[in-house]
Design an enzyme around this catalytic site. Structure first.
Site, PDB file in Angstrom:
ATOM      1  N   GLY A   1       0.885  -1.161   0.000  1.00 57.42           N
ATOM      2  CA  GLY A   1       0.000   0.000   0.000  1.00 57.42           C
ATOM      3  C   GLY A   1       0.915   1.201   0.000  1.00 57.42           C
ATOM      4  CB  THR A   2       3.090   1.805  -2.150  1.00 57.98           C
ATOM      5  OG1 THR A   2       4.329   2.443  -2.355  1.00 57.98           O
ATOM      6  CG2 THR A   2       2.493   1.509  -3.507  1.00 57.98           C
ATOM      7  CB  THR A   3       3.065   7.168  -2.685  1.00 52.27           C
ATOM      8  OG1 THR A   3       2.000   7.292  -1.733  1.00 52.27           O
ATOM      9  CG2 THR A   3       2.939   8.282  -3.719  1.00 52.27           C
TER      10      THR A   3
END
Length: 216
Positions: free
Chosen positions: A17-19
């Site tokens: 779960g990231t950017t």
């Protein structure tokens, strides 16, 4: 008798779960990502590098299921090595993106991963490709992951064509910092990779060195 169970996160799928972000500049590209990996509400890794090399001057940024994304990157890395030996030259960035797209589409029902592919080759210079479930499109910049929805407005407002390498690096760091501040699934440190004809430069920006904004 009640059956004993372990922590809830043990049964959760581990996700990045990231950017993630990649941007073109004249002569190369800059990729960036945060480093937080989560399983449900638990953080299982604070410093995972989500920028994975596919070849000498081609990288991908990973999001989605950590296992799925890493598997795709490893398979493409192997296939590009074989391909470069067969043609006796460095592979094109589009070739790497096409391999990622093909695997993502073929296993779209079994795998949950989104990879941004970016790099430099002699034919077309710096390139950024978005790949998602059969999609393959070249863009001046690409965003992905759960944190991207918090920063699209910032990116749309601040992006300019023709930015220098240093301006793109700062643009990526600012974008990641804003996303990590807003998105609970993004955090940790910022990994930055810059690629041009001279090679690859990797950099880590620690959390306390990230730029701060008015609400921080």
């Amino acid at each position: 008798m009640l059956e004993e169970t372990g922590p809830e996160w043990l049964s959760e799928e581990v996700k990045t779960g990231t950017t993630i972000i990649a941007i073109e500049f004249d002569g190369g590209v800059v990729l960036g990502s945060d480093s937080r990996v989560s399983a449900g509400a638990s953080v299982v890794n604070r410093v995972m590098n989500k920028l994975s090399p596919l070849h000498d001057r081609i990288y991908c940024a990973l999001s989605g299921s950590a296992a799925d994304a890493q598997t795709i990157a490893e398979v493409v890395n192997y296939q590009l090595d074989v391909h470069s030996i067969e043609i006796d030259e460095e592979p094109q960035v589009r070739s790497a993106a096409t391999l990622v797209r093909n695997i993502s589409y073929k296993y779209k029902e079994e795998m949950s991963a989104h990879l941004i592919v970016a790099g430099w080759d002699r034919r077309d210079g710096g390139q950024v490709f978005a790949t998602l479930s059969g999609l393959l499109t070249r863009q001046p910049f690409a965003l992905g992951g759960s944190g991207s929805s918090y920063v699209y407005g910032f990116v749309d407002a601040e992006f300019r064509r023709g930015m220098s390498k240093e301006e793109c690096q700062q643009f990526v760091v600012d974008t990641l910092s804003l996303a990590m501040n807003r998105d609970g699934s993004s955090g940790g440190v910022a990994y930055i990779v810059s690629i041009d004809e001279h090679g690859t430069e990797e950099k880590v920006v620690l959390g306390n060195d990230l730029p701060t904004f008015f609400d921080q």
